[in-house]
Design an enzyme around this catalytic site. Structure first.
Site, PDB file in Angstrom:
ATOM      1  N   ILE A  10       0.856  -1.196   0.000  1.00 23.62           N
ATOM      2  CA  ILE A  10       0.000   0.000   0.000  1.00 23.62           C
ATOM      3  C   ILE A  10       0.886   1.238   0.000  1.00 23.62           C
ATOM      4  CG2 ILE A  10      -1.844   1.220   1.230  1.00 23.62           C
ATOM      5  CD1 ILE A  10      -2.438  -1.576   2.577  1.00 23.62           C
ATOM      6  N   LYS A  70      10.977  28.147   2.395  1.00 25.82           N
ATOM      7  CA  LYS A  70       9.643  28.697   2.118  1.00 25.82           C
ATOM      8  C   LYS A  70       9.415  29.869   3.066  1.00 25.82           C
ATOM      9  CE  LYS A  70       4.816  27.625   2.845  1.00 25.82           C
ATOM     10  NZ  LYS A  70       3.840  26.663   3.355  1.00 25.82           N
ATOM     11  N   THR A 120      -0.838  22.578   6.334  1.00 23.68           N
ATOM     12  CA  THR A 120      -0.938  22.265   7.758  1.00 23.68           C
ATOM     13  C   THR A 120      -0.891  20.768   8.097  1.00 23.68           C
ATOM     14  OG1 THR A 120      -3.296  22.603   7.428  1.00 23.68           O
ATOM     15  CG2 THR A 120      -2.105  24.338   8.588  1.00 23.68           C
ATOM     16  N   ILE A 138       1.519  18.479   7.880  1.00 27.06           N
ATOM     17  CA  ILE A 138       2.713  18.071   8.638  1.00 27.06           C
ATOM     18  C   ILE A 138       2.734  18.771  10.002  1.00 27.06           C
ATOM     19  CG2 ILE A 138       5.252  18.197   8.618  1.00 27.06           C
ATOM     20  CD1 ILE A 138       4.899  17.678   5.488  1.00 27.06           C
TER      21      ILE A 138
HETATM   22  P1  FAD Z   1       0.077   7.973   4.190  1.00 21.35           P
HETATM   23  O1  FAD Z   1       1.137   8.688   3.466  1.00 21.35           O
HETATM   24  O2  FAD Z   1      -1.166   7.617   3.427  1.00 21.35           O
HETATM   25  O3  FAD Z   1       0.732   6.636   4.739  1.00 21.35           O
HETATM   26  C1  FAD Z   1      -0.034   5.542   5.153  1.00 21.35           C
HETATM   27  C2  FAD Z   1       0.883   4.388   5.505  1.00 21.35           C
HETATM   28  O4  FAD Z   1       0.110   3.348   6.082  1.00 21.35           O
HETATM   29  C3  FAD Z   1       1.617   3.775   4.327  1.00 21.35           C
HETATM   30  O5  FAD Z   1       2.956   3.528   4.688  1.00 21.35           O
HETATM   31  C4  FAD Z   1       0.899   2.450   4.106  1.00 21.35           C
HETATM   32  O6  FAD Z   1       1.745   1.449   3.562  1.00 21.35           O
HETATM   33  C5  FAD Z   1       0.506   2.113   5.534  1.00 21.35           C
HETATM   34  N1  FAD Z   1      -0.601   1.163   5.625  1.00 21.35           N
HETATM   35  C6  FAD Z   1      -1.881   1.349   5.240  1.00 21.35           C
HETATM   36  N2  FAD Z   1      -2.589   0.217   5.460  1.00 21.35           N
HETATM   37  C7  FAD Z   1      -1.739  -0.677   5.997  1.00 21.35           C
HETATM   38  C8  FAD Z   1      -1.859  -2.024   6.433  1.00 21.35           C
HETATM   39  N3  FAD Z   1      -3.005  -2.718   6.324  1.00 21.35           N
HETATM   40  N4  FAD Z   1      -0.772  -2.638   6.917  1.00 21.35           N
HETATM   41  C9  FAD Z   1       0.419  -1.990   7.022  1.00 21.35           C
HETATM   42  N5  FAD Z   1       0.587  -0.708   6.631  1.00 21.35           N
HETATM   43  C10 FAD Z   1      -0.476  -0.074   6.120  1.00 21.35           C
HETATM   44  N6  FAD Z   1       0.697  18.395   4.285  1.00 21.35           N
HETATM   45  C11 FAD Z   1       1.537  19.429   4.438  1.00 21.35           C
HETATM   46  O7  FAD Z   1       2.007  19.666   5.541  1.00 21.35           O
HETATM   47  N7  FAD Z   1       1.868  20.217   3.376  1.00 21.35           N
HETATM   48  C12 FAD Z   1       1.363  20.031   2.147  1.00 21.35           C
HETATM   49  O8  FAD Z   1       1.716  20.754   1.221  1.00 21.35           O
HETATM   50  C13 FAD Z   1       0.423  18.991   1.973  1.00 21.35           C
HETATM   51  N8  FAD Z   1      -0.162  18.767   0.780  1.00 21.35           N
HETATM   52  C14 FAD Z   1      -1.082  17.776   0.651  1.00 21.35           C
HETATM   53  C15 FAD Z   1      -1.773  17.617  -0.547  1.00 21.35           C
HETATM   54  C16 FAD Z   1      -2.764  16.657  -0.662  1.00 21.35           C
HETATM   55  C17 FAD Z   1      -3.530  16.527  -1.932  1.00 21.35           C
HETATM   56  C18 FAD Z   1      -3.039  15.790   0.432  1.00 21.35           C
HETATM   57  C19 FAD Z   1      -4.084  14.738   0.315  1.00 21.35           C
HETATM   58  C20 FAD Z   1      -2.333  15.922   1.605  1.00 21.35           C
HETATM   59  C21 FAD Z   1      -1.372  16.912   1.743  1.00 21.35           C
HETATM   60  N9  FAD Z   1      -0.705  17.105   2.943  1.00 21.35           N
HETATM   61  C22 FAD Z   1       0.136  18.165   3.092  1.00 21.35           C
HETATM   62  C23 FAD Z   1      -0.859  16.169   4.057  1.00 21.35           C
HETATM   63  C24 FAD Z   1       0.323  15.188   4.059  1.00 21.35           C
HETATM   64  O9  FAD Z   1       0.450  14.600   2.788  1.00 21.35           O
HETATM   65  C25 FAD Z   1       0.127  14.112   5.113  1.00 21.35           C
HETATM   66  O10 FAD Z   1      -0.145  14.720   6.343  1.00 21.35           O
HETATM   67  C26 FAD Z   1       1.365  13.268   5.253  1.00 21.35           C
HETATM   68  O11 FAD Z   1       1.818  12.789   4.021  1.00 21.35           O
HETATM   69  C27 FAD Z   1       1.120  12.131   6.202  1.00 21.35           C
HETATM   70  O12 FAD Z   1       0.424  11.078   5.617  1.00 21.35           O
HETATM   71  P2  FAD Z   1       0.289   9.771   6.485  1.00 21.35           P
HETATM   72  O13 FAD Z   1       1.641   9.284   6.831  1.00 21.35           O
HETATM   73  O14 FAD Z   1      -0.650  10.032   7.596  1.00 21.35           O
HETATM   74  O15 FAD Z   1      -0.442   8.745   5.498  1.00 21.35           O
END
Ligand code: FAD
Length: 520
Positions: free
Chosen positions: A39, A75, A365, A367
């Site tokens: 994933i 930035k 926001t 991060i």
């Molecule tokens: P994800 O990156 O989705 O990671 C999820 C993880 O969970 C993955 O490693 C996956 O493998 C794992 N996982 C899922 N299911 C399972 C399972 N069953 N078993 C094991 N592992 C699993 N934030 C900013 O601060 N600045 C920005 O400019 C910004 N731009 C953005 C633009 C968009 C369009 C979006 C949607 C978000 C943006 N964000 C931004 C937010 C930022 O992208 C997220 O806060 C950050 O990437 C954290 O994501 P995450 O780690 O929570 O989730």
């Protein structure tokens, strides 16, 4: 004592959480990151807030060590294009306002614009001219540009302090933009070198015990994995908190309708193109496009509302906006879950990152929410008695942070001068979060103060509200009547001084490209 934490998810939130817990607790806490190879991570999230420096400082990482590894850039703020009207722009920088005779310069600007200027941002902030001239905030020897900022030593000699978000007293003048995948790799290496266990596998079942708490995780290849505390970093899915523990999500869709995005990673020649030291948010017919310049490529994407356009049309608009550089680049289409988990911490599970909450990335926001989530977790870390007061206090802090940012973002749409199609017209009549209508009414007569903005910590200070209200141009603002009875010569002198200082800085500072090319 709790001694064993398992983090599920290896995106930005998973690795930020792992590295921060290690920096805080060292070997006294066992930390495992369990991430799926199958994933993918969300693949975006590259612009930050100026407070992110506390995170890198806490980890003991100076800029010259981590920035080149993550293709990072500076930035100084966000450049908003076409929000007031097509063809206009202004900056929302990381810069507090100067105060003259008890009134911020923005009040004085509303009272009497220096030289009939239409660019409030150039008149009240140093940073606008520095951004326009695409300058680095540091001289080639590494010193920060002259300002009343704390740090004046060479960044290589600076010893990072272990401070956190809510203790920030001075405004640091910039944030970073970085490649999210490179940052995750970097923090993975940082964490595993310091003893974090890394398992690449899928969680296929989240088993609950008699109390309804998480008992163990069943994985595809590594059997059962147990822990005292589980951190859900599985992204929008919220596998542990929302799916297994059934904690509901409070949707913000009624007030923030943008629910999708399409993103591109576009390689560009920065030496030729230059490197703007800011993120740009360009308003479109059904949302807005972000442009984030990294060292070697730009990250760009169209955030839009699916009620107003289709994914195909959005991708076409984005490709046209970027031009020929985007020709062979694959698009990443993303559905966004806009809202927050009712409680980020339930039983022995804490959600951090997208699983905790997310609002569209208009003020970068995401991060910041992760940083707040993990800093607060350390401050509220549970003992063996699982004192519910700690959990409740944590949930209040996280809920308030996300709700406050939501309100700030809704103001961007309500306050925008744009009114030229149904999307922008609807933004003026859509429901507002509780309290915002009254606050907006107040701000028309008196620009926001710490007493009149969203009352709990959410990262934004009054100067940010001033910047947006004046720049967006859709709300009638009045200068305080008191200023008509005051001598404004000191304020006009301050405008003149600020203009001279910013022009001088724009001349003397190196270009951001030049500075970073040396660092790289
Ligand atoms: P994800 O990156 O989705 O990671 C999820 C993880 O969970 C993955 O490693 C996956 O493998 C794992 N996982 C899922 N299911 C399972 C399972 N069953 N078993 C094991 N592992 C699993 N934030 C900013 O601060 N600045 C920005 O400019 C910004 N731009 C953005 C633009 C968009 C369009 C979006 C949607 C978000 C943006 N964000 C931004 C937010 C930022 O992208 C997220 O806060 C950050 O990437 C954290 O994501 P995450 O780690 O929570 O989730």
């Amino acid at each position: 004592m709790l001694t064993n934490v398992v983090i599920v998810g290896g995106g930005t939130s998973g690795w930020m959480s792992a590295s921060y817990l290690k920096a805080a607790f060292g070997d006294r806490l066992s930390v495992t990151v369990l991430e799926s190879k199958r994933i993918k991570t969300i693949g975006v999230g590259e612009a930050t807030f100026s407070t992110v420096r506390h995170f890198f400082d806490y980890l003991g990482l100076p800029e010259h060590v981590w920035m080149p590894k993550c293709n990072a850039t500076y930035k100084l703020g966000i450049r908003f294009e076409n929000w007031h009207r097509k063809g206009s722009y202004f900056y929302h920088p990381f810069e507090r306002l100067r105060v003259v005779d008890g009134f911020p310069l923005t009040d004085w600007w509303l009272h009497r614009k220096p030289g009939n200027s239409e660019r409030f941002d150039q008149d009240v902030f140093l940073m606008s001219a520095i951004c326009d001239a695409e300058r680095s905030p540091r001289y080639m020897d590494g010193t920060l540009f002259e300002q009343d900022f704390k740090e004046q030593t060479d960044p290589k000699d600076r010893k990072p302090e272990r401070s956190t978000l809510t203790e920030q007293d001075t405004q640091f003048p910039y944030a970073y933009q970085f490649d999210a995948s490179l940052l995750a790799d970097y923090l993975c290496a940082y964490s595993t070198e310091r003893g974090v266990r890394h398992i690449e596998d899928d969680v296929v079942e989240v088993a609950r015990d008699d109390r309804g708490w998480i008992g163990h995780l069943r994985t595809r290849e590594h059997g059962e994995v147990t822990a005292d505390l589980f951190i859900d970093c599985t992204g929008f899915k919220g596998l542990l908190l929302n799916e297994a523990l059934e904690e509901p999500v409070i949707s913000f869709q009624d007030t923030l309708p943008n629910d999708r995005a399409v993103a591109l990673r576009v390689p560009v020649d920065m030496e030729k193109r230059g490197l703007r030291p800011c993120t740009t948010a360009t308003a479109q017919d059904a949302g807005w496009i972000w442009t984030i310049p990294l060292f070697g490529r730009i990250g760009t994407g169209y955030v839009y509302a699916s009620d107003y356009t289709t994914p195909e049309e959005a991708e076409r608009t984005l490709r046209e906006f970027v031009g020929p550089d985007a020709k062979d680049v694959e698009a990443n289409h993303i559905r966004m879950r806009i809202g927050r988990s009712r409680n980020a911490w339930v039983n022995n599970c804490v959600a951090v990152g997208l699983s905790s909450g997310f609002v569209e990335p208009l003020e970068s926001t995401g991060i910041f929410f992760i940083q707040q989530g993990i800093e607060q977790l350390v401050k509220h870390f549970p003992g063996a008695d699982w004192n519910p007061q700690l959990r409740d206090s944590y949930n209040r802090a996280i809920g308030n942070t996300i709700d406050g940012v939501r309100e700030f973002l809704v103001m961007h749409y309500r306050g925008a001068g744009r009114n030229d199609n149904q999307y922008w017209k609807d933004a003026k009549t859509r429901a507002l979060p509780d309290g915002l209508a009254e606050r907006l009414d107040m701000w028309r007569s008196k620009l926001p103060t710490t007493e009149t903005i969203f009352p709990n910590y959410h990262g934004f200070e009054p100067y940010s509200y001033h910047s947006m209200l004046l720049g967006l141009g859709g709300v009638d603002l009045k200068a305080p009547p008191a200023l008509a009875l005051m001598d404004d010569s000191a304020a006009q002198a301050e405008f003149k001084l600020l203009r001279a200082q910013s022009q001088e800085l724009a001349k003397r500072l190196p270009s951001q490209y030049e500075y970073l090319a040396q660092m790289h």
